[in-house]
Design an enzyme around this catalytic site. Structure first.
Site, PDB file in Angstrom:
ATOM      1  N   ASP A   1      45.852  36.279  62.377  1.00 43.24           N
ATOM      2  CA  ASP A   1      47.357  36.027  62.115  1.00 43.24           C
ATOM      3  C   ASP A   1      48.287  35.917  63.217  1.00 43.24           C
ATOM      4  O   ASP A   1      47.835  36.387  64.281  1.00 43.24           O
ATOM      5  CB  ASP A   1      47.817  36.944  61.173  1.00 43.24           C
ATOM      6  CG  ASP A   1      48.562  36.861  60.071  1.00 43.24           C
ATOM      7  OD1 ASP A   1      49.199  35.581  60.120  1.00 43.24           O
ATOM      8  OD2 ASP A   1      48.868  37.594  59.135  1.00 43.24           O
TER       9      ASP A   1
ATOM     10  N   ASP B   1      52.068  32.085  52.725  1.00 41.96           N
ATOM     11  CA  ASP B   1      52.054  33.536  52.150  1.00 41.96           C
ATOM     12  C   ASP B   1      52.147  33.416  50.663  1.00 41.96           C
ATOM     13  O   ASP B   1      52.067  34.529  50.187  1.00 41.96           O
ATOM     14  CB  ASP B   1      52.823  34.340  52.822  1.00 41.96           C
ATOM     15  CG  ASP B   1      52.373  34.721  54.371  1.00 41.96           C
ATOM     16  OD1 ASP B   1      51.165  34.545  54.399  1.00 41.96           O
ATOM     17  OD2 ASP B   1      53.048  35.397  55.082  1.00 41.96           O
TER      18      ASP B   1
END
Length: 724
Positions: free
Chosen positions: A453, A517
């Protein structure tokens, strides 16, 4: 020098050297085997203009009369600002008209530029420049752009924009005289970055029209542009966006641009996808190319447990997931020292001894004992100020001021973003620390997958007081490259607050991207459709989230969520311990359905219909031999019509015979369908030619908004097994 004529898969690039400068004459459709005398085809000289025809060079320059955006901008302390690049050599290393290296020199400016060009199977073009400083002193480079000519038939621009949880949404505008520029100053690719930057003929769509499209394979600051100058010529191109004096080349030093990828299609955006997909799938390191292993079904535990990492609950999740058919289990954020929420711990990449007294081994043994792979979340490029790392090495935090070793930065740090700062990986000590920690984790534990990430923009990105987005990007690339070299069997996902780093630079080093997301299936329909114009579905993570979306609070039927996720690298992000029996049965069936069609989805041609009704979206995947297809029809809103009418199924062999069947959801399951009487073929299937299905189509059932259906199409064979 003879003209350079590169051809492949019906596409061509033509460069002429009659004037001594590489002149970009054509990029588009193949021009055939013979060329006219190009020296006779120069443009006329207009009144009140230069006394010679203006050349559109491989690197457009004012010294040739180009009055648009220059390809090269740089200087030597304010001097040598206008290069006069002329070709000195052309090499064709493959001898097959598929690649070339053109070298240009500007002795007065003291620079040489070499341009590498490739045209790949499928017709995807790649170009990049390398600039060498031949002079005795520093050369400050401001921009080195890569451009291509656009046909005069192009009248529209299409690019993508977005934000967090709403990435990859299209926008259009007309081409006018002047320049349309999209700048990305995020220090990463950006949620609003245009993965696809295209110009095309009026009204071009998925299946029709001419399209010229480019993509810059770079994960840092960048610009893309379409420009039309006064004589009517248009160019499309891109460049790395450099900070003030970010690239200052010493004598003998060089700078290499990112690859520009370019595609042309005379059959709309689907033709652009064909070119990019062929390139991706032709790479020797494409996922599954060496191993032959299919893309595993994933469970990510984030939306099931968040930061609540208690071993009994995680073991229950593993057992439940394995029973559903999950093949990879990913432990997300919260496993390392001091990480109880998102305000602390980043940088301290040690398994938290309080949470995990026996390390990760008990969980990994359970996961692998169920026949699943184990994956782990990391965010190596960031640091919390509340961390042992930041306290020990405050000078490793990137910023605009020059830090003093072992002390806090003497100037203000960049504003926090999600309680994070950026770790200065251009600092060799910081880079080595991160490499050593990840290398140790991968060596100690059976980790098959890293969810990598990166959760903030690189505002005021500096190394020792100088702009350093370029250096940081290259440091991240080197970190990924070295880890993959040391652990070649570990797959890596690129996630960046969802889809803020989706580009071909990062995808050369990772095995998939997290497109957003947002797991809301309605939002994902658009996000995945437009991400998928460039990136094939096996590289795009697509998960079934909970019934009520974590990011939008919107509620969707399981069938709609599953139909959306199936056209990607399929997975789950859901607490599957809490399922009702009916949900569990349907979810297991959806996973099995994905596995049935996985090979087709991850190898076939993507097709997208040009729907007349904006409330409906139809897309699918067709095998390259035309014998098999899977289509999704999705209702994204209420329609102005009572019934959908006949919906075409594009992409099949026109003269082939096919059987079409509804495979999901079955009528009567959930509330997908709203008609009183469905079309008769829906229950029994129907046989028709590919031409009939593409031109006439089939009457479709009335779908409730935010529902969908899957149609399987298979070629009908005779007794010998041959298609008829």
């Amino acid at each position: 020098m003879d003209p350079l004529y590169l051809r492949c898969s019906g596409k061509a690039l033509l460069i002429d050297f009659s004037t001594g400068e590489p002149a970009m004459l054509h990029f588009g459709a193949d021009l055939g085997p013979g060329l006219p005398d190009l020296s006779l085809l120069g443009d006329p000289v207009a009144p009140s203009s230069l006394d010679i025809p203006v050349t559109l060079g491989l690197i457009p320059q004012a010294s040739s009369g180009w009055r648009g955006r220059p390809g090269l901008r740089g200087h030597r302390n304010g001097q040598a600002f206008s290069a006069r690049l002329r070709a000195v050599s052309v090499e064709t290393p493959d001898g097959a008209g598929r690649s070339a290296v053109i070298t240009q020199s500007a002795p007065d400016a003291g620079v040489t530029v070499s341009t590498e060009i490739r045209i790949n199977d499928g017709g995807l073009l790649q170009l990049r420049h390398t600039l060498d400083n031949d002079g005795p002193d520093n050369y400050c480079l401001e921009e080195l752009a890569t451009v291509l000519p656009v046909g005069r038939a192009a009248t529209e621009i299409l690019d993508l924009t977005g934000r967090w949880c709403r990435e990859a949404h299209p926008q259009r505008l007309p081409i006018r005289q002047g320049t349309w520029v999209r700048s990305g100053r995020h220090g990463r690719t950006g949620h609003d970055s245009s993965l696809l930057f295209a110009a095309g003929t009026v009204g071009f769509g998925n299946r029709h029209g001419q399209v010229w499209a480019v993509h810059l394979g770079w994960s840092g600051n960048h610009e893309s542009f379409v420009e039309t100058i006064g004589d009517g010529r248009s160019v499309i191109g891109a460049s790395e966006l450099l900070g003030s004096a970010e690239i200052t080349l010493a004598a003998g030093a060089s700078y290499e641009t990112p690859w520009l990828f370019a595609a042309y299609s005379d059959s709309g955006l689907d033709g652009i996808s064909d070119a990019f997909y062929a390139w991706f799938r032709g790479r020797p390191h494409h996922p599954g190319a060496r191993s032959g292993k299919p893309r595993p079904v994933v469970l990510n535990v984030w939306e099931a447990v968040y930061f609540d990492h208690r071993l009994p609950a995680l073991l229950e999740l593993a057992e439940s997931a394995a029973g559903l058919g999950v093949e990879r289990y990913v432990l997300d954020d919260g496993w390392f020292r001091g990480r109880r929420n998102d305000t602390a711990g980043l940088g301290d990449w040690y398994v938290d001894e309080q949470l995990w007294p026996d390390g990760l081994t008990p969980l990994i043994d359970a996961v692998t004992g169920h026949g699943m792979e184990f994956g782990l979340w990391v965010e190596p490029e960031m640091v919390n100020e509340d961390s042992d790392l930041a306290r020990a090495h405050p000078d490793w935090i990137a910023g605009p001021a020059r830090p003093a070793a072992g002390h806090a930065s003497p100037g203000p740090r960049p504003e926090r973003w999600r309680h994070q700062q950026v770790l200065d990986l251009a600092n060799p000590d910081a880079w080595q620390y991160i490499f050593d920690r990840l290398h140790a984790l991968l060596g100690q534990y059976r980790i098959s997958y890293l969810k990598w990430d990166q959760n903030r923009d690189l505002t005021e990105m500096g190394h020792e007081g100088s702009p350093s987005v370029h250096a940081q990007t290259l440091a991240v690339y080197r970190l990924l490259d070295e880890l993959r070299k040391a652990h070649p069997d570990v797959e890596i996902e690129s996630c960046s607050s969802g889809g803020a780093r989706v580009d071909l630079g990062i995808l050369e080093r990772t095995d998939r991207v997290w497109a957003s997301d947002c797991n809301d299936a309605l939002e994902r329909q658009t996000i995945q459709r437009w991400t998928g114009v460039v990136v094939p579905p096996e590289l795009v993570g697509a998960h079934i989230g909970p019934t009520s979306s974590h990011t939008t609070a919107r509620t969707h039927a399981l069938s709609f969520r599953a139909i959306t996720a199936i056209f990607g690298h399929f997975g789950l992000e859901w607490d599957v311990r809490q399922l009702q029996d009916s949900e569990r049965s349907e979810l297991a069936a959806a996973i099995a359905l994905f596995k049935d069609y996985r090979a087709l989805i991850h190898s076939g041609r993507m097709v997208r219909a040009d729907e007349a009704d904006p409330s409906l979206m139809l897309h699918g995947v067709v095998s390259h031999d035309g014998t098999e297809a899977l289509y999704a029809l999705v209702s994204v809103a209420t329609s102005f019509s009572e019934v959908p009418g006949r919906i075409p199924l594009p992409g099949l062999r026109p003269d082939g015979s096919y059987r079409v069947e509804l495979v999901y959801p079955a009528p009567g399951i959930g509330h997908a369908f709203t008609q009183v009487l469905p079309p008769a073929w829906l229950s029994s299937g129907v046989e028709a030619s590919g031409r009939f299905l593409a031109e006439s189509g089939l009457p479709m059932p009335v779908l409730n908004p935010e529902h969908g259906l899957l149609l399987s199409v298979r070629a009908i064979t005779d007794d010998t097994g041959r298609g008829v």
